[in-house]
Design an enzyme around this catalytic site. Structure first.
Site, mmCIF file in Angstrom:
data_model
loop_
_atom_site.group_PDB
_atom_site.id
_atom_site.type_symbol
_atom_site.label_atom_id
_atom_site.label_comp_id
_atom_site.label_asym_id
_atom_site.label_seq_id
_atom_site.Cartn_x
_atom_site.Cartn_y
_atom_site.Cartn_z
ATOM 1 N N GLN A 149 0.856 -1.193 0.000
ATOM 2 C CA GLN A 149 0.000 0.000 0.000
ATOM 3 C C GLN A 149 0.883 1.231 0.000
ATOM 4 O O GLN A 149 1.772 1.379 0.837
ATOM 5 C CB GLN A 149 -0.919 -0.014 1.220
ATOM 6 C CG GLN A 149 -1.781 1.233 1.384
ATOM 7 C CD GLN A 149 -1.071 2.324 2.177
ATOM 8 O OE1 GLN A 149 -0.321 2.049 3.111
ATOM 9 N NE2 GLN A 149 -1.284 3.575 1.768
ATOM 10 N N HIS A 293 -11.427 4.105 3.679
ATOM 11 C CA HIS A 293 -10.401 4.131 4.726
ATOM 12 C C HIS A 293 -10.977 3.697 6.068
ATOM 13 O O HIS A 293 -10.572 4.193 7.131
ATOM 14 C CB HIS A 293 -9.770 5.521 4.836
ATOM 15 C CG HIS A 293 -8.285 5.489 5.068
ATOM 16 N ND1 HIS A 293 -7.370 5.440 4.048
ATOM 17 C CD2 HIS A 293 -7.549 5.455 6.205
ATOM 18 C CE1 HIS A 293 -6.141 5.418 4.542
ATOM 19 N NE2 HIS A 293 -6.227 5.410 5.853
#
Length: 396
Positions: A149, A293
């Site tokens: 990520q 998120h």
């Protein structure tokens, strides 16, 4: 204690008992009023999953006869065969929760033969993760797929250096996060006086004293560091570093630059709109990662489950779609797959497991989720993930 736990909610309670409030709330909370955090979870309860002429609600009150055979959870994610359609999302600072940190999570991923995703804010090095996955390759020499990520820092030299390290550590894919161009306003952290690392204030010291197992581990192990950022940045300056380096004016040109530097499979993480998903494909992304998120950035953003179907319809059946946000059970995973996801990322559940018992806690969470998913598939009378995707999810 952990052997009798067959529900993720029980694991959460154990984690809450073992972990100081400031640490638990950092992991467990969301942004502002936590509306999106709530909606992410509630969206799964607000829909039913249907097969044939029978309907199975979120409580799975089906009367169909389950097959005695164990269903296959095998599928393909990020271009590689995996044994599970779900995996642990990349999350920051795992050693904050338990001294084993990302190492424990990677070991469980390797054992269970599923994707491992590492955060840019990892407290374990890229090389260490590569060593774990390589050592646990299958009989054909195939390691599990590894995804890194990435945040787009303003310092492009820092990003280029990091990408070279990611490549040399044999990561298979990149996940560019685009929904965190500024740190979210996490009110629990403000109330708790949360800092990275702890500042040893009276409040924090008192909280730690209530959790002797966590405190003992914290004191006898080396201080954790953020292994994938500039080592000159001290841990106590992490938030300032992030806010200085994040790019609020992120654009598609920036995304194209990342794609050109990486030149391998890349997901765009943080998509909640069909038009953005289509634009991402045109730019060159291979995977759409539907995410908000975990409700930790823009509060009142839509729940990922609520937008999944429209995004799947927009990109078509041949584009890989990953979803995260709000997963609490194997039934939730089944619903996400039936709604259109190819793979499902879990966040808080595995972190609760990590807090509760390190490697054993994480593995227990995976065991519970796998068992619940198999149970759901048996009750739906589907034997493969492909068949599960043929089921219909109906929103109430």
């Amino acid at each position: 204690e952990g052997n009798n736990n067959n529900n993720i909610a029980i694991v959460r309670k154990i984690a809450q008992r073992r972990t100081p409030r400031m640490i638990f709330d950092y992991m467990d909370g969301g942004a502002d009023d936590e509306c999106t955090l709530y909606r992410n979870q509630q969206a799964y309860q607000d829909c039913t999953i249907v097969v044939g002429n029978s309907t199975t609600s979120s409580s799975l009150s089906s009367t169909s006869t389950a097959s005695s055979a164990r269903p296959s959870l095998h599928t393909t994610l990020f271009g590689k065969d995996v044994d599970l359609p779900f995996f642990a999302c990349p999350t920051a600072g795992n050693k904050m929760f338990h001294y084993q940190g990302e190492t424990a999570v990677a070991q469980v991923a390797a054992k269970r033969r599923t994707v491992y995703a590492l955060s840019s804010l990892s407290t374990t090095s890229l090389e260490k993760i590569n060593d774990i996955t390589t050592a646990n390759a299958n009989s054909h020499g195939d390691a599990i797929p590894k995804v890194f990520q990435l945040y787009l820092w303003k310092d492009r030299g820092l990003v280029k250096d990091l990408l070279e390290q990611v490549k040399s550590s044999n990561f298979d894919a990149l996940a560019l996060t685009v929904d965190a161009t500024w740190m979210g306003n996490r009110e629990r952290d403000i109330r708790n006086g949360f800092t990275i690392p702890p500042d040893y204030s009276w409040n924090q010291t008192w909280q730690a004293a209530q959790c002797p197992a966590w405190a003992f581990d914290f004191l006898i192990n080396d201080p954790y560091q953020y292994a994938c950022i500039n080592q000159d940045v001290p841990a106590e300056s992490l938030v300032a570093f992030i806010n200085k380096q994040l790019t609020p004016d992120f654009s598609w040109k920036d995304a194209e630059w990342i794609l050109g530097e990486w030149n391998k499979q890349t997901a765009i993480k943080g998509v909640v709109r069909p038009d953005d998903a289509l634009q991402a494909l045109q730019v060159g992304f291979s995977t759409i990662w539907v995410s908000n998120h975990g409700g930790r950035q823009l509060d009142t953003a839509p729940a990922t489950m609520d937008v999944l179907k429209s995004i799947r319809n927009a990109v078509g059946k041949d584009t890989e779609v990953i979803l995260d946000g709000g997963i609490q059970s194997g039934r939730d995973i089944a619903k996400a797959l039936a709604m259109g996801a190819d793979g499902v990322g879990i966040g808080k559940p595995y972190l609760w497991g990590l807090c509760a018992g390190g490697y054993q806690g994480v593995d227990k969470v995976f065991e519970v989720l796998q068992s619940e998913l198999e149970q759901c598939m048996n009750e739906l009378q589907v034997s493969t993930i492909a068949k599960l995707k043929e089921c219909t999810v109906v929103s109430s």
